[in-house]
Design a protein around this motif. Structure first.
Motif, PDB file in Angstrom:
ATOM      1  N   VAL A 136      -6.685 -89.098  38.191  1.00 42.49           N
ATOM      2  CA  VAL A 136      -7.821 -89.189  39.128  1.00 42.49           C
ATOM      3  C   VAL A 136      -7.420 -88.640  40.496  1.00 42.49           C
ATOM      4  CG1 VAL A 136      -9.319 -90.786  40.378  1.00 42.49           C
ATOM      5  CG2 VAL A 136      -8.943 -91.109  37.932  1.00 42.49           C
ATOM      6  N   MET A 137      -6.227 -89.005  40.968  1.00 40.33           N
ATOM      7  CA  MET A 137      -5.757 -88.472  42.249  1.00 40.33           C
ATOM      8  C   MET A 137      -5.553 -86.964  42.172  1.00 40.33           C
ATOM      9  SD  MET A 137      -3.126 -91.259  43.920  1.00 40.33           S
ATOM     10  CE  MET A 137      -3.012 -90.360  45.462  1.00 40.33           C
ATOM     11  N   GLY A 138      -5.088 -86.477  41.007  1.00 33.99           N
ATOM     12  CA  GLY A 138      -4.903 -85.035  40.840  1.00 33.99           C
ATOM     13  C   GLY A 138      -6.218 -84.284  40.874  1.00 33.99           C
ATOM     14  N   ILE A 139      -7.256 -84.859  40.288  1.00 34.70           N
ATOM     15  CA  ILE A 139      -8.592 -84.250  40.352  1.00 34.70           C
ATOM     16  C   ILE A 139      -9.076 -84.219  41.792  1.00 34.70           C
ATOM     17  CG2 ILE A 139     -11.007 -84.549  39.677  1.00 34.70           C
ATOM     18  CD1 ILE A 139      -9.962 -85.688  36.998  1.00 34.70           C
ATOM     19  N   GLY A 140      -8.842 -85.323  42.520  1.00 34.88           N
ATOM     20  CA  GLY A 140      -9.221 -85.344  43.929  1.00 34.88           C
ATOM     21  C   GLY A 140      -8.460 -84.318  44.738  1.00 34.88           C
ATOM     22  N   MET A 141      -7.182 -84.162  44.443  1.00 29.22           N
ATOM     23  CA  MET A 141      -6.372 -83.154  45.126  1.00 29.22           C
ATOM     24  C   MET A 141      -6.920 -81.760  44.880  1.00 29.22           C
ATOM     25  SD  MET A 141      -2.353 -82.338  44.435  1.00 29.22           S
ATOM     26  CE  MET A 141      -1.493 -80.985  45.220  1.00 29.22           C
ATOM     27  N   ALA A 142      -7.319 -81.490  43.655  1.00 28.00           N
ATOM     28  CA  ALA A 142      -7.790 -80.150  43.295  1.00 28.00           C
ATOM     29  C   ALA A 142      -9.139 -79.817  43.919  1.00 28.00           C
ATOM     30  CB  ALA A 142      -7.889 -80.020  41.780  1.00 28.00           C
ATOM     31  N   LEU A 143     -10.024 -80.797  44.008  1.00 24.54           N
ATOM     32  CA  LEU A 143     -11.417 -80.494  44.342  1.00 24.54           C
ATOM     33  C   LEU A 143     -11.928 -81.101  45.650  1.00 24.54           C
ATOM     34  CD1 LEU A 143     -13.033 -80.993  40.797  1.00 24.54           C
ATOM     35  CD2 LEU A 143     -12.239 -78.860  41.841  1.00 24.54           C
ATOM     36  N   GLU A 144     -11.228 -82.101  46.221  1.00 21.89           N
ATOM     37  CA  GLU A 144     -11.863 -82.831  47.320  1.00 21.89           C
ATOM     38  C   GLU A 144     -10.979 -83.097  48.532  1.00 21.89           C
ATOM     39  OE1 GLU A 144     -14.153 -86.271  46.032  1.00 21.89           O
ATOM     40  OE2 GLU A 144     -14.055 -85.572  43.969  1.00 21.89           O
ATOM     41  N   GLU A 145      -9.759 -83.582  48.336  1.00 21.52           N
ATOM     42  CA  GLU A 145      -9.014 -84.157  49.459  1.00 21.52           C
ATOM     43  C   GLU A 145      -8.560 -83.098  50.465  1.00 21.52           C
ATOM     44  OE1 GLU A 145      -6.351 -87.416  49.023  1.00 21.52           O
ATOM     45  OE2 GLU A 145      -6.845 -87.643  46.892  1.00 21.52           O
ATOM     46  N   HIS A 146      -8.796 -83.392  51.747  1.00 23.52           N
ATOM     47  CA  HIS A 146      -8.402 -82.476  52.821  1.00 23.52           C
ATOM     48  C   HIS A 146      -8.561 -83.191  54.157  1.00 23.52           C
ATOM     49  CE1 HIS A 146      -8.991 -78.289  54.931  1.00 23.52           C
ATOM     50  NE2 HIS A 146      -7.882 -78.901  55.297  1.00 23.52           N
ATOM     51  N   THR A 147      -7.446 -83.494  54.799  1.00 22.02           N
ATOM     52  CA  THR A 147      -7.495 -84.047  56.156  1.00 22.02           C
ATOM     53  C   THR A 147      -7.594 -82.888  57.141  1.00 22.02           C
ATOM     54  OG1 THR A 147      -6.148 -85.932  55.487  1.00 22.02           O
ATOM     55  CG2 THR A 147      -6.319 -85.496  57.850  1.00 22.02           C
ATOM     56  N   VAL A 148      -8.670 -82.872  57.901  1.00 22.67           N
ATOM     57  CA  VAL A 148      -8.936 -81.791  58.854  1.00 22.67           C
ATOM     58  C   VAL A 148      -8.648 -82.300  60.263  1.00 22.67           C
ATOM     59  CG1 VAL A 148     -10.684 -80.227  59.782  1.00 22.67           C
ATOM     60  CG2 VAL A 148     -10.714 -80.845  57.342  1.00 22.67           C
ATOM     61  N   TYR A 149      -7.951 -81.493  61.057  1.00 21.50           N
ATOM     62  CA  TYR A 149      -7.637 -81.856  62.441  1.00 21.50           C
ATOM     63  C   TYR A 149      -8.531 -81.104  63.413  1.00 21.50           C
ATOM     64  CZ  TYR A 149      -3.454 -84.202  60.704  1.00 21.50           C
ATOM     65  OH  TYR A 149      -2.596 -85.041  60.047  1.00 21.50           O
TER      66      TYR A 149
END
Length: 743
Positions: free
Chosen positions: A648-661
């Motif tokens: 599930v975390m890998g799917i999030g990494m591939a498609l969603e997660e991104h901390t923007v500054y």
């Protein structure tokens, strides 16, 4: 350790022994303890990324209702702690002492703690502070800070710059098929359900109690004791339950020190809960990585050269290397020439740290995407390319793996997924108007085992209590340790009570590096052996015992609650009764030892299907199959959940997660769960998890290896490779969002 533990409770899909406590709300997490006269602290973060505090006016805040104290760099208690805590035995990634001076190193750095009788009063008073800053130009990217580039030699005992063979010559050979591409991953932030929190209480000037959300009670005890110049035994850390962590609760972060400072000043217990916003700057993150991979292979697919250059960012307040090459190129595939390197740039962001499979996670993403690209350059099936390059030995060390069943993972996964029906050409598979993509990738994670001690108290006729200062992050450790204890001691699983989460207990390691089951389980077996030796001694000394006069070395566990020598046996209860005892205690443990003759590693395979809408360019994962080789599985139910969670975390990494500054302030702009996207139930399909392989008794008596992190490794690559197969567009910069599929 050569002893092989025979499974009875081990291997059973036991439901969580702590499940009832959790579903009824009876499980108490650190922030839920309520010592008398508890006050609340609220942390205030800087609004600039670099510079200094010219002045900080606390007058109005101090007069606000309920305020007990306002702590800043001007009035906090001075610590004896050195700039780092390496000598303490604990973990501090952010090495700067909290509130030590007026210097600002990153946006969100704590500049004050407001202590009040309630949380609401403290938060209100925080808004009354008046801070004047001297602002300096700050850096957020490696392009902002090219002069800071460094190539450190080592990180956590691993050599970061390694080479085997002549890489330049191998890559220059004209008859090889080659690819060279750069893959990037963004800043990713831990977002466990439970935000970090600490309650600090000083019973007297020389004793400190912390209820701390931590993955390492013994480490927190060591660091805090050093910080306040206290004997280690005078600091007590309590953490019976953790509401998720993913690495962010392994080190001691500034909020824990701040809570102890605040409690010392106001002379009453103080609770500090890190807000969700401050979790994005106060408890670590996975730094962005930029990985350039060159592969060269002969026409049959056999790799001849692998070069893996990794670049990443770190903070001014500590050293961190996301060791991508160590976790991927170092262990995945063999070749005559292999090289990997790591370059680190220092920028004005908060301190990066451990995040589930640090190094391995982004490293396998890049390596497995590169393998997919090589497969297409060769005109070869991606699975076949990996089968061709499956090796029985460690690629750089040359030693054999203790056990390796990666080929079975590929074969079982391919069969369960239906990989033989895959059409090779990108964009060739359809389901109505949707484009279908099938991708796969290899997963891997090292098997680790550290120091631990375990105490056992065996009572006649019933309960057996086992204790270790270890942790359950919600992963099922209470249950796995209970099952191992039952088999090692030789009692029914329902008679075992396993206690953890207190620094008063015998030493337990950090719950990180997927080591806990292997480490604590081995210590349980060692302590059980000590217990059996004591019981045997009592039986031999009892003239009425059936074992009187037997050879001590032949006495062993022969069944549930019985010791014997092969021809005669006696129950634990009879041994204790004969000795006039109601209970017996024993303690044992293990020390970390390096085996240079074998490599210890877990492997697996991910298979992913995505549906891509050709008009909306929306990507949805529709099927996922993961097959893992992790040695013997202690509990298929909790173990399967570990792998599922990693996927599930890998799917999030591939498609969603991104901390923007924010380029203007340096603060994270995505500082909440509305803007920082993680997968929800609607994003996740049914995920199949399967296990293959045999027990790895060369590693430990249970034959088991850790599962906490391997599930996320390679998962993002499987998704990315499936997206390419569906669309023909290779997105090398995560996350894969629709704008990147437009170009």
């Amino acid at each position: 350790m050569s002893t092989e533990l025979k499974p009875h409770a081990i291997g059973q899909p036991l439901s969580r022994v702590d499940g009832r406590l959790k579903v009824t709300g009876a499980a108490r997490y650190p922030a839920e303890f309520r010592p008398p006269n508890l006050a609340c602290g609220f942390l205030v973060g800087s609004t600039i990324a670099k510079g200094a505090i010219r002045s900080i006016d606390v007058t109005t805040a101090e007069k606000a209702p309920g305020v007990l104290a306002v702590l800043t760099h001007q009035n906090v208690p001075k610590l004896t702690e050195p700039p780092n805590a390496k000598d303490s035995g604990g973990i501090r990634i952010e090495e700067r002492i909290p509130f030590s001076d007026a210097k600002i190193n990153y946006a969100g750095q704590y500049i004050a703690v407001i202590v009040a009788t309630t949380f609401e009063e403290a938060r209100y008073a925080a808004g009354l502070l008046r801070v004047d800053y001297e602002v300096e130009r700050f850096a957020l990217t490696k392009e902002d800070a090219p002069d800071t580039a460094k190539q450190p030699e080592e990180s956590i005992g691993e050599k970061l710059q390694q080479r085997k063979g002549e890489i330049a010559a191998a890559l220059a050979k004209p008859d090889l098929v080659k690819i060279e591409e750069t893959y990037s991953t963004p800043t990713e932030t831990h977002n466990p359900m439970e935000c970090s929190a600490t309650i600090a209480e000083w019973p007297d000037a020389q004793h400190l109690v912390l209820y701390d959300a931590t993955q390492y009670v013994k480490g927190a005890q060591a660091v805090v004791a050093q910080a306040f110049n206290l004997p280690r035994e005078n600091v007590r850390i309590i953490c019976p339950f953790v509401g998720g962590a993913f690495g962010c609760k392994g080190p001691v972060w500034p909020h824990t020190i701040a809570a102890a400072m605040a409690a010392l000043v106001v002379k009453r217990p103080v609770r500090i809960e890190v807000t969700r916003q401050l979790m994005f700057s106060g408890t670590g993150h996975r730094p962005p990585t930029f990985q350039t991979i060159a592969l060269a292979a002969s026409r049959d697919g056999k790799l001849q050269a692998i070069r893996h250059k990794s670049e990443m960012l770190t903070s001014p307040v500590g050293a961190w290397v996301e060791a991508c090459g160590i976790g991927s190129t170092n262990v995945l595939y063999d070749a005559p020439a292999i090289e990997f390197s790591h370059t680190v740039y220092t920028v004005n962001v908060s301190q990066p740290s451990f995040m589930r499979a640090p190094g391995e996670c982004p490293g396998t993403y890049a390596a497995e995407c590169a393998m997919d690209e090589l497969a297409y350059a060769l005109g070869m099936d991606p699975l076949q390319l990996r089968l061709v390059n499956d090796s029985p030995n460690h690629p750089l060390k040359g030693v054999p793996w203790s056990t390796k069943h990666l080929r079975e993972c590929y074969e079982v996964g391919a069969e369960r997924f239906g990989w033989n029906k895959r059409q090779h050409a990108p964009g060739s598979m359809k389901d109505g108007r949707l484009s279908i993509g099938w991708g796969m990738a290899t997963a891997t994670y090292p098997a680790k085992k550290w120091d631990a001690d375990v105490h056992i108290q065996l009572h006649a006729g019933g309960k057996t209590i086992v204790k270790c200062a270890s942790h359950d992050l919600g992963t099922g450790a209470y249950t796995a340790f209970t099952q191992i204890s039952a088999d090692a001691i030789g009692v029914p699983v329902e008679d075992v009570v396993f206690e953890l989460g207190s620094s008063d207990f015998p030493y337990g390691p950090v719950a990180g590096g997927s080591n806990s089951t292997a480490t604590v389980g081995s210590a349980i077996v060692a302590a059980a052996q000590k217990l059996h030796e004591k019981l045997a001694g009592l039986a031999l000394a009892d003239k009425e015992s059936p074992l009187a006069g037997a050879e001590a070395k032949k006495i062993a566990l022969v069944g549930a609650r019985r010791l014997g020598d092969g021809s005669k046996s006696v129950s634990f209860d009879d041994i204790l009764h004969g000795a006039g005892l109601k209970s017996i205690e024993a303690q044992g443990g293990i020390k970390e030892e390096e085996n240079k003759k074998l490599g210890f590693q877990s492997f697996g395979a991910h298979f992913c299907e995505v549906n891509v809408d050709p008009e909306l360019l929306s990507v949805r994962v529709s099927r996922f199959v993961s097959v893992m080789d992790c040695g013997r599985v202690i509990n298929p139910k909790t173990g399967g959940s570990q792998i599922l969670g990693g996927v599930v975390m890998g799917i999030g990494m591939a498609l969603e997660e991104h901390t923007v500054y924010d380029r203007q302030t340096g603060l994270p702009a995505t500082r909440n769960l509305a803007d920082y996207h993680v997968p929800v139930n609607a994003d996740i399909p049914a995920i199949e998890v399967h296990f293959v392989g045999e027990p790895d008794f060369a590693f430990n008596p249970m034959g088991s290896r850790g599962m906490g992190e391997i599930g996320i490794t390679g998962a993002a690559a499987a998704v990315a490779n499936a997206v390419f197969h569906a669309t023909g567009k290779r997105v090398r910069d995560l996350p894969i969002t629709l704008d990147k599929l437009l170009v």
